[in-house]
Design an enzyme around this catalytic site. Structure first.
Site, short mmCIF file in Angstrom:
data_model
loop_
_atom_site.label_atom_id
_atom_site.label_comp_id
_atom_site.label_asym_id
_atom_site.label_seq_id
_atom_site.Cartn_x
_atom_site.Cartn_y
_atom_site.Cartn_z
N LYS A 44 -2.62 -9.31 12.18
CA LYS A 44 -1.77 -8.47 11.31
C LYS A 44 -0.52 -8.31 12.09
CE LYS A 44 -4.43 -4.79 10.94
NZ LYS A 44 -4.97 -3.35 10.26
N LYS A 46 -0.04 -6.63 14.75
CA LYS A 46 -0.01 -5.37 15.40
C LYS A 46 -0.78 -5.32 16.83
CE LYS A 46 -0.51 -1.44 11.95
NZ LYS A 46 -0.97 -0.59 11.53
N1 C2G Z 1 -1.91 6.06 6.37
C1 C2G Z 1 -1.48 7.19 5.76
N2 C2G Z 1 -0.40 7.91 5.89
C2 C2G Z 1 0.20 7.69 7.28
C3 C2G Z 1 -0.10 6.50 7.90
C4 C2G Z 1 -1.26 5.87 7.59
O1 C2G Z 1 -2.33 7.60 4.65
N3 C2G Z 1 1.33 8.61 7.51
C5 C2G Z 1 -2.97 5.58 6.03
C6 C2G Z 1 -2.64 4.11 5.48
O2 C2G Z 1 -2.16 3.98 4.38
C7 C2G Z 1 -4.19 3.34 5.89
C8 C2G Z 1 -4.66 4.01 6.93
O3 C2G Z 1 -4.06 5.27 6.89
O4 C2G Z 1 -5.04 3.39 4.55
C9 C2G Z 1 -4.60 3.52 8.14
O5 C2G Z 1 -3.47 3.06 8.57
P1 C2G Z 1 -3.31 1.74 9.76
O6 C2G Z 1 -4.14 2.11 10.85
O7 C2G Z 1 -1.77 1.64 9.83
O8 C2G Z 1 -4.06 0.67 9.01
P2 C2G Z 1 -3.26 -0.61 8.48
O9 C2G Z 1 -2.56 -1.27 9.31
O10 C2G Z 1 -2.57 -0.46 7.20
O11 C2G Z 1 -4.69 -1.79 8.09
O12 C2G Z 1 -7.35 -4.47 5.58
C10 C2G Z 1 -6.49 -3.26 5.43
C11 C2G Z 1 -5.68 -3.33 6.95
O13 C2G Z 1 -6.76 -3.05 8.10
C12 C2G Z 1 -5.03 -1.96 6.92
#
Ligand code: C2G
Length: 131
Positions: A44, A46
Site C-alpha cells: 500500500k 505505507k
Molecule cells: N478513517 C476515518 N477517518 C479518519 C481516518 C481514517 O474514518 N480521519 C477510516 C478510513 O476511512 C478507513 C479506516 O479509518 O476506513 C482505517 O484507515 P487507515 O488505517 O488509513 O486504512 P487504509 O490505509 O485506508 O486501509 O483494504 C483496505 C485498506 O486496508 C484500507
C-alpha cells in the site's frame, strides 16, 4: 447475529479510527477488523509506526472490536466475507465505490471520514515540534 467487517492499517490509533469502529459496530452485533500486515502496508506504500502485532494488540483492546484478522492482499475480501459469514462491509468514504464489487456478497457501506485527524497529520505535526 449480524456480522460487520472493516479493513485498515489503524496505525497511531486516533479518534477518527475509533469513530469508524464505533459506527461500524453499531450496524450489527459483531465487528471483525482486518488489519493490514506489515508486508501488505509495503504494497500500500505505507510505513506504519507500530508493527502488525502491536497494532493488532491495540485493536483487540477496543470495546467495539470482536475479532481481528490479518489483511495480506487487496483481493482477500470476497473470501473473508464468505468465510466469516459477513453481512456488512464498512469503509470510510475516502474509499467510496472502490469495493462495490462486494455488493453481490454483502451490504457495502461507506461512512463519512472524521475530519481534522489522520495518522499523517499526527506524524507531520510531531515533525514540526521535533524541529
Ligand atoms: N478513517 C476515518 N477517518 C479518519 C481516518 C481514517 O474514518 N480521519 C477510516 C478510513 O476511512 C478507513 C479506516 O479509518 O476506513 C482505517 O484507515 P487507515 O488505517 O488509513 O486504512 P487504509 O490505509 O485506508 O486501509 O483494504 C483496505 C485498506 O486496508 C484500507
Amino acid at each position: 447475529m449480524k456480522k460487520v467487517i472493516t479493513y485498515g492499517t489503524f496505525d497511531l490509533l486516533h479518534w477518527g479510527h475509533i469513530n469508524i469502529l464505533k459506527r461500524a459496530k453499531a450496524l450489527g452485533d459483531y465487528l471483525i477488523v482486518a488489519i493490514s500486515s506489515d508486508q501488505f502496508n509495503e504494497i500500500k506504500g505505507k510505513k506504519a509506526y507500530h508493527n502488525y502485532e502491536h497494532r493488532k494488540m491495540i485493536l483487540e483492546a477496543i470495546r467495539y472490536v470482536d475479532e481481528v484478522i490479518p489483511e495480506h492482499t487487496w483481493d482477500q475480501k470476497v473470501q473473508d466475507v464468505n468465510n466469516h459469514d459477513v453481512d456488512i462491509f464498512v469503509m470510510g468514504d475516502d474509499w467510496e465505490g472502490e469495493f462495490d464489487f462486494l455488493k453481490e456478497h454483502c451490504e457495502v457501506i461507506y461512512l463519512p471520514r472524521t475530519e481534522g485527524i489522520s495518522t499523517t497529520k499526527i506524524k507531520e505535526e510531531l515533525m514540526l515540534v521535533k524541529n
